[in-house]
Design an enzyme around this catalytic site. Structure first.
Site, PDB file in Angstrom:
ATOM      1  N   CYS A 112       0.043   3.818   2.719  1.00  0.00           N
ATOM      2  CA  CYS A 112       0.500   3.315   4.028  1.00  0.00           C
ATOM      3  C   CYS A 112       1.975   3.650   4.229  1.00  0.00           C
ATOM      4  CB  CYS A 112       0.297   1.807   4.123  1.00  0.00           C
ATOM      5  SG  CYS A 112      -1.434   1.280   4.054  1.00  0.00           S
TER       6      CYS A 112
ATOM      7  N   CYS B  40       0.839  -1.202   0.000  1.00  0.00           N
ATOM      8  CA  CYS B  40       0.000   0.000   0.000  1.00  0.00           C
ATOM      9  C   CYS B  40       0.871   1.248   0.000  1.00  0.00           C
ATOM     10  CB  CYS B  40      -0.928  -0.027   1.210  1.00  0.00           C
ATOM     11  SG  CYS B  40      -1.808   1.516   1.512  1.00  0.00           S
TER      12      CYS B  40
END
Length: 357
Positions: free
Chosen positions: A286, A283
């Site tokens: 993230c 991600c």
């Protein structure tokens, strides 16, 4: 040293300041030995919380108290014999002689007459009670009590039996028992001798009752204090355990639902804000948010920061119905109070400030 370890050490020191007796815990002997090696000295271990309360003496008026008599027990009648009319008449005549001897002041002679009368009529409460009254006059309270007990066995409502036993108990300094018998006797047949005796007995009884109330109160206060000390010890142990579990200043990685439940429970008990950050290695947002999340953990050390990789801990992600990352949940007292979806750094910190208080 890691920030979490420093935090744990600070907590331990604070707890020792509040309750130095914790240092006597065998589990901390290594720490005590270390402090000794550095030249530290310790006060003697105190057991004040566990010592029995030492009761002070009561200042009673015992001017009329006598030494217990230790003569062999006086002769008693045989309650199993048949009491004939002749026996009754003979016993009554002996009682009359005893009364004459009392008037002359020959007390031992009176006792002898009454003893002979008792052997003839062992079922007469008044004979025992009368002999008991003479034993009181010659200061033989134990003998008087034996006769009073015999009288009361024949007749439990013998006013004279209770009265004489009360007087004898007072002579021995048994103030509570004396008061009980004298009050009982006064309800049956009040006289001035009972009133006079109670005037000596009741002040001592009052002192005894006040003394007992005082030390019952002290024992109750001691018990309450002990309960509170035990509670503080448990709380200190729980806080130390929680601090270890929380790893203040760090992000804790969660790998299973069991780990999450354990820390969630500890955070709830400690009333700490719990932040759960769901992320993934693939991600991009993230990767952008994670350094900030770690910085928040260092900045807000009384907040518990968790991190869950949804690929590594799929079961945890399923329980929380995580459909996208990054997703951050805010938990307080076991309940979800807020949520942030996406890599919004400002929202993350604002939510922490909002719910951490």
């Amino acid at each position: 040293m890691e920030n979490s370890k420093v935090a744990e050490l600070k907590l331990l020191v604070e707890q020792l300041k509040l309750n130095p007796s914790l240092l006597q815990n065998p589990d901390l002997s290594f720490f005590q030995h270390y402090l000794h090696s550095m030249g530290a000295t310790f006060p003697a271990a105190s057991n004040s919380g566990d010592d029995d309360i030492v009761e002070s003496d009561i200042e009673l008026d015992d001017a009329d108290v006598v030494e217990p008599d230790s003569d062999p027990p006086q002769k008693m009648g045989d309650a199993s014999i048949e009491v004939t009319e002749e026996n009754l008449d003979a016993a009554q005549a002996l009682k009359a002689k005893a009364m004459d001897a009392l008037e002359k002041g020959t007390l031992n002679e009176a006792i002898d007459y009454l003893t002979e009368a008792i052997t003839l009529n062992p079922r007469s409460a008044i004979l025992y009670a009368t002999r008991a009254s003479i034993f009181v006059r010659i200061e033989k309270p134990n003998a008087a009590i034996r006769d009073a007990n015999a009288a009361l066995q024949v007749n439990p409502d013998s006013a004279k039996g209770h009265k004489i036993r009360g007087l004898a108990k007072a002579m021995l300094g048994s103030w509570e028992e004396a008061a009980h018998d004298l009050h009982f006797a006064s309800r049956l047949d009040y006289d001035e001798e009972i009133s006079s005796a109670l005037k000596k007995v009741e002040p001592n009884l009052k002192k005894i009752e006040e003394h007992r109330r005082k030390y019952e109160r002290l024992r109750k206060e001691k018990e309450i204090k002990k309960v509170e000390q035990d509670r503080q010890r448990r709380q200190a142990a729980q806080e130390a355990k929680s601090a270890s579990a929380f790893k203040d200043g760090q992000v804790i990685r969660i790998h299973s639902t069991g780990e999450l439940e354990t820390i969630s429970s500890a955070a709830s008990k400690a009333s700490r804000l719990l932040v759960i950050y769901f992320t993934a290695t693939w991600c991009g947002p993230c990767g952008y948010l994670s350094p900030t999340y770690a910085n928040m953990a260092g900045k807000y050390q009384k907040v518990c920061f968790l991190k869950v990789d949804i690929d590594e801990a799929e079961a945890v992600a399923r329980v929380w119905n995580v459909s996208s990352v990054p997703t951050i949940f805010f938990i307080k007292n076991g309940k979800e109070v807020d949520k942030v979806v996406g890599a919004d750094k400002n929202a993350l910190e604002n939510k922490i400030i909002q719910h951490a208080g």
